[in-house]
Design an enzyme around this catalytic site. Structure first.
Site: not given
Length: 698
Positions: A277, A336, A338, A430
């Site tokens: 994004d 994610d 990281d 989530d």
């Protein structure tokens, strides 16, 4: 020579009481010799004096050494205080506050003067009230709480002496009649909520202890592991989709892509989606280059980019699930940007789905590569260790339900579709999907022994924004899903757990009483002493709860006091987020990507790349710096480099002045525990308000 020890004794072996020399030839052979001549006795006396002198000199050296070490500690402490004072002076002189908008260009001198004016006004008001109380104290006005007693004293001919005396009498009557009763009622209500929440925390800890004592773990089906190890075509090796949503995260995209491309799973049965994004063209080019590199190495990986960020992460995941080829896959693993899963991640999670059609989610635990980077990351590690070790594990074992952590988890795609898919209505997509899946009867499993490495925010600014999103989102979700929970077909016990425990107690009541009780009511009771907070509320129960919270991270015990103070300090942000989410205020729907530093376990990444089997310059699973995209990125960095800086947080500073003023007022009442708590809590707010915790930018 054998050592000699003087022994004066009267007993069976030495009835005359004469001096005896004990000789030790070896540790197991002792002999005693009686001395009869006076010269021998003189010799022993002299030997004893020499021994004493020697021991005295040794003691002197030991004391001098300890004094030297103490002086070194004092010198280090002095240097630290000087550095702290310099940082505070530089921070205030800069005048950058949390309300500053980077896009606005204002005159820093005017802004600094305005900032100082606000601080001075608030400080003078606090000092005036404090001086008012000190003057009354030295006049000897120690009145009780009896209204009749106060009226009698203040109506005597000599009761009023001047305007100051009259004003103080009116203030005392005002607080006794009108301020103290509602303040005490609110304090008692917060104490009740505090006790309920503490009881909930204690029950969770007892549940975790029972799980450890009984060694309870999620049980695999007998043939699940053997199927994976055999490698035959008939094994349980389902089609798995791996998704990595990201947005302008050029510090970490390489390590996460390298990690998922090295997952130990048949390449024909896995597809990796990089869901980008990013609105920065340079970052887009870098990610495309990385994806292309792994495609050349044989990995099944695709790159997807959206034109706009509508719906943020939920919109990104929803868009990816609409692809036509998703219907060929049975499970989806989400990470994610990281996160760095180990190669055996899928082999430790996917087998739990075999022959367990009711299972919708398998969640792994997070581990942190930078948990010891600074004090802020250490305190975050304590919180998250308790969250995973206690909350997630206990809810998984006893309820088969917990909040999805948004990453490091594997979903059954059928469960996602049955629950309505990803929705863009809140900032906690989530938790939203987890609640809806629970209402549809799906079960969850948490694997405490399967870890996935990631990063903790190292700056207070990033952590503050993350916590705001994490605490405003649940209140948005609670408003939206409450009717659905009430109308659902799940049992009354599950409804009670979902409404009262999951939402109200842990998401609403916790930040409410924490902020109200310790940051507002406690300092107010110092100026309205007719309303009281017991010492066990201020000290003993919070200390016990902090002790329970820190148990899953035993190495963090030295930080138990900073942890307690910091949690109360963060209650300002959490309370503000909770209110904004509950009442749909403007900041409730703010989504800011948490800043990453790009730290990773370099040894693990190097091992992953070596496993790829190709001799290249990529020693850590990263792109070569000779690519055109990275050359352009380096040029862009040189031309325009964003400067980081620490900020000043006005809410925290305001509360720091309030608490420190209340601490000074508590000295007049000789309230020891209250004084120390207010003092250290005020210092904690001051340090956080000046952004002296976490990453420091020179």
């Amino acid at each position: 020579m054998a050592p000699k020890f003087e022994w004066w004794a009267k007993g069976n072996n030495n009835r005359k009481g004469t001096p005896v020399v004990v000789k030790m030839e070896n540790p197991n052979n002792w002999s005693m010799v009686e001395l009869e001549s006076p010269s021998d006795e003189d010799f022993l006396v002299r030997s004893r004096e020499k021994s004493r002198n020697k021991n005295a000199r040794q003691l002197t050296w030991v004391l001098l050494l300890k004094a030297h070490r103490a002086a070194g500690c004092l010198t280090s402490l002095g240097s630290a205080l000087i550095a702290l004072g310099t940082a505070v002076r530089r921070r205030i002189a800069a005048g950058r506050t949390d309300s500053e908008v980077s896009s606005q260009k204002q005159n820093p001198a005017k802004k600094s003067k305005l900032f100082y004016s606000c601080l001075k006004v608030f400080l003078w008001l606090s000092l005036i009230l404090l001086c008012f109380e000190i003057a009354a104290y030295f006049k000897g006005w120690h009145f009780g709480t009896s209204k009749l007693q106060l009226q009698f004293i203040f109506t005597t001919p000599f009761g009023v002496k001047g305007f100051f005396d009259w004003a103080y009498t009116r203030w005392v009557l005002l607080r006794v009649e009108y301020l103290a009763p509602p303040l005490q009622f609110l304090a008692n209500a917060c104490i009740v909520l505090f006790l309920i929440q503490s009881l909930d925390r204690l029950i969770l800890c007892l549940g975790c202890f029972w799980i450890r004592f009984k060694k309870i773990k999620p049980v695999l089906k007998p043939d699940a592991i053997s199927d994976l190890e055999s490698g035959d075509n008939g094994c349980f090796l389902p089609m798995v989709l791996v998704q990595i949503p990201m947005c302008n995260e050029k510090e970490v995209y390489q390590q996460s892509i390298a990690a998922v491309c090295n997952l130990d799973w048949p390449k024909t049965k896995i597809l990796i989606q990089i869901l980008d994004d990013s609105d920065d063209p340079t970052t887009q080019s870098l990610i495309k280059e990385e994806v292309h590199k792994w495609q050349e190495r044989g990995a099944r990986i695709v790159y997807r980019h959206r034109v706009n960020r509508e719906g943020y992460k939920a919109g990104n995941l929803k868009s990816a699930m609409n692809c036509s080829y998703v219907k060929d896959y049975e499970f989806v693993a989400i990470f994610d940007a990281d996160f760095q899963p180990l190669p055996d991640f899928l082999k430790k999670t996917i087998p739990h789905f075999k022959d367990n059609e009711e299972l919708g989610l398998v969640q792994a635990r997070w581990s942190f590569v930078n948990k010891e980077e600074n004090l802020l990351t250490r305190l975050q590690n304590i919180n998250l260790a308790f969250h995973f070790e206690v909350e997630q594990q206990v809810n998984s074992v006893f309820l088969n339900f917990f909040g999805f952590n948004g990453t490091a988890g594997v979903w059954r795609i059928k469960a996602l579709e049955d629950s309505g898919g990803w929705l863009e209505r809140t900032t906690v997509e989530d938790m939203d999907i987890a609640v809806r899946a629970h209402l549809h009867g799906w079960k969850f499993i948490f694997l405490n022994d399967v870890e996935c490495q990631c990063e903790l925010p190292e700056s207070y600014e990033a952590y503050r924004k993350q916590q705001h999103r994490w605490h405003s989102g649940p209140m948005q979700l609670f408003r939206l899903c409450l009717p659905a929970v009430i109308k659902s077909k799940i049992s009354i016990g599950k409804k009670f757990n979902l409404i009262f425990l999951f939402f109200l107690l842990r998401k609403l009541i916790l930040p409410f009483y924490s902020f109200t009780l310790f940051c507002i009511l406690l300092p107010m009771t110092m100026f309205v002493p007719e309303a009281e907070l017991p010492a066990w509320v201020v000290c003993y129960i919070p200390a016990t709860m902090s002790f329970l919270n820190i148990l899953p991270a035993p190495k963090s015990f030295p930080f138990i006091v900073p942890y307690l103070l910091f949690e109360n300090t963060m209650s300002v942000t959490k309370f503000n987020a909770m209110v904004s989410g509950l009442f749909q205020l403007g900041s409730a729907y703010e989504w800011v990507v948490t800043k990453k530093s790009g730290r990773s376990s370099e040894g693990d990444l190097a091992a992953l790349v070596e496993k790829d089997g190709k001799k290249t310059k990529h020693q850590r699973g990263v792109s070569a710096p000779e690519t055109e995209a990275e050359k352009n990125a380096e040029k862009t960095k040189k031309k325009k480099k964003k400067k980081k800086h620490n900020r000043i947080y006005m809410k925290e500073l305001s509360l720091a002045f309030l608490l420190l003023t209340a601490a000074t007022r508590s000295l007049l009442s000789a309230q020891g525990i209250h004084f120390y708590f207010l003092l250290f809590q005020g210092i904690s707010f001051l340090l956080v308000g000046l952004d002296l915790i976490g990453e420091q930018v020179e």
